[in-house]
Scaffold this active site. Structure first.
Site, mmCIF file in Angstrom:
data_model
loop_
_atom_site.group_PDB
_atom_site.id
_atom_site.type_symbol
_atom_site.label_atom_id
_atom_site.label_comp_id
_atom_site.label_asym_id
_atom_site.label_seq_id
_atom_site.Cartn_x
_atom_site.Cartn_y
_atom_site.Cartn_z
ATOM 1 N N ASP A 87 0.815 -1.212 0.000
ATOM 2 C CA ASP A 87 0.000 0.000 0.000
ATOM 3 C C ASP A 87 0.849 1.263 0.000
ATOM 4 O OD1 ASP A 87 0.741 -0.802 2.653
ATOM 5 O OD2 ASP A 87 -0.717 0.601 3.496
ATOM 6 N N GLU A 182 0.090 -1.664 5.511
ATOM 7 C CA GLU A 182 1.095 -1.241 6.492
ATOM 8 C C GLU A 182 0.792 0.146 7.013
ATOM 9 O OE1 GLU A 182 4.946 0.762 7.729
ATOM 10 O OE2 GLU A 182 3.523 1.280 6.142
#
Length: 425
Positions: A87, A182
């Site tokens: 991400d 994350e």
């Protein structure tokens, strides 16, 4: 390294996949683009000849690169891992990243977007001047660049390709993992099935400039305080009305205004009032809790719990509840004399590659914070990029290349087979 062009091409390809994570979503991954990127990476691994891959419904992709050791080798080589997150951060900018290359940077301000007059100004970012004469990757100014963490993904994938293509690069079993979400709480790393990642230690590549080494991170938690007041019309409010906004204000005023991110640095912890919502009936206060020192971190949680008793006694008609959750822990707290060799390998690799180390106590966390707490020591080293979470993020290509070299060099050092060839590739 002959694969320098491929490294940059990979980054551009991965950056083109929109994969911002989204806080507040109950499922993993929080956005479909992360799964799309994971599927792209799995396909590329298969095209490299790596068949041992597993992609879960949470978009956790793990692959094994079989050991390549010389005939007759009788030693024992530990399995190690390298990990990056899928991400990119959602800072309410354009999710469509359009990287571009500034060739042989000349030391002047960089025009990112002519139509919108967006620049990286050297006066505001003097770190640019360390890269005069080098190629630098930047965004178009409307978004982050996404080097956090797609530079890491590109470095890992390029290193894997080199390992597959060059039989002279000896290494033990290598496991790679790409995980989602994350940026919103290390959710992918926390959800990993460690049976699929059977390594003695691992490395994340996540921040920042060339030479940076991180094995100390915050202990991190969050508190959510909910307040229910008592509504009443102002004309008959005396002795009845309990304004939840004022109760929230009372809570906030009990925190030291100097004990905040904008007044602390280094290993100093802090409280951050990260959000307040209120109406005539209810209010919610969100607080981030951070400290490198475990005892001080626990003391901060105790302070909030004790404060809630005081506030409840001061506002007996209000209904007040709170919840404190641990988010991640300090990597350093998981290190022992027996397992800290994983850090030694980072410094040995940097010495071999001629990279001056810059050891940093990170004022944040990485996926390695979650893995270390789960029993896999996982320090972090640089991607080469600067100014993460900003439209002024930039990635010097030479530093990017060195990050990839670090993977190959660490893998070789761990094997115990000392060949200088890695340095030349």
């Amino acid at each position: 390294m002959k694969s320098k062009t491929k490294l940059v091409e990979r980054f551009f390809r991965y950056a083109a996949v929109e994969s911002q994570s989204k806080a507040g979503v109950s499922q993993i991954p929080s956005t479909p683009g992360q799964m799309a990127l994971a599927k792209l990476l799995q396909q590329e691994l298969k095209e490299m000849g790596i068949r041992d891959t597993k992609l879960t419904e949470e978009a956790i992709l793990i692959a094994k690169i079989e050991a390549n050791l010389p005939d007759g080798f009788s030693g024992s080589v530990p399995a190690i891992g390298f990990l990056a997150h899928l991400d990119t951060v959602d800072v309410h900018m354009n999710p469509n990243i359009k990287p571009q290359i500034v060739e042989k940077y000349d030391g002047q301000d960089i025009l990112l977007n002519k139509g919108q007059d967006i620049w990286i100004r050297r006066a505001e970012h003097p770190e640019l001047l360390s890269y005069i004469g080098q190629d630098i990757i930047v965004s178009d100014g409307t978004s982050v660049l996404g080097a956090d963490d797609k530079a890491a993904i590109a470095s890992i994938m390029t290193a894997v390709e080199r390992m597959k293509d060059d039989p002279s690069l000896y290494h033990g079993d290598i496991f790679i993992a790409f995980v989602p979400d994350e940026e919103i709480g290390l959710l992918g790393a926390k959800a990993m099935d460690l049976k699929d990642f059977p390594v003695e230690f691992a490395y994340t590549l996540d921040c920042c400039e060339i030479g940076e080494v991180v094995y100390e991170t915050f202990n991190a938690g969050s508190a959510v305080i909910k307040i229910k007041g008592v509504t009443a019309h102002p004309m008959s409010a005396k002795g009845v009305l309990v304004n939840p906004s004022l109760v929230a204000n009372d809570i906030i005023n009990h925190f030291d205004k100097k004990d905040t991110p904008e007044h602390t640095d280094g290993k100093m912890g802090y409280f951050l009032i990260s959000g307040i919502t209120a109406n005539p009936n209810t209010a919610v206060v969100n607080i981030n809790i951070r400290d490198h020192d475990k005892n001080l971190y626990e003391a901060r949680k105790t302070y909030i719990a004790d404060l809630m008793k005081l506030i409840a006694a001061r506002h007996p008609k209000a209904e007040i509840s709170f919840e404190i959750k641990d988010r991640y822990s300090n990597i350093a707290d998981s290190l022992t004399e027996e397992n800290k060799q994983c850090i030694d390998y980072i410094y040995q690799a940097m010495e071999r590659l001629g990279i001056p180390p810059k050891t940093l106590a990170m004022r944040g966390g990485t996926d390695g914070s979650a893995l270390s707490a789960r029993g896999i020591p996982t320090p972090n080293f640089f991607t080469g990029a600067h100014n993460f979470h900003s439209n002024c993020e930039f990635l010097p290509v030479d530093s990017f290349e060195q990050s990839c070299r670090m993977i190959l060099t660490i893998a070789q050092l761990v094997s115990g087979i000392d060949k200088q060839a890695t340095n030349q590739r």
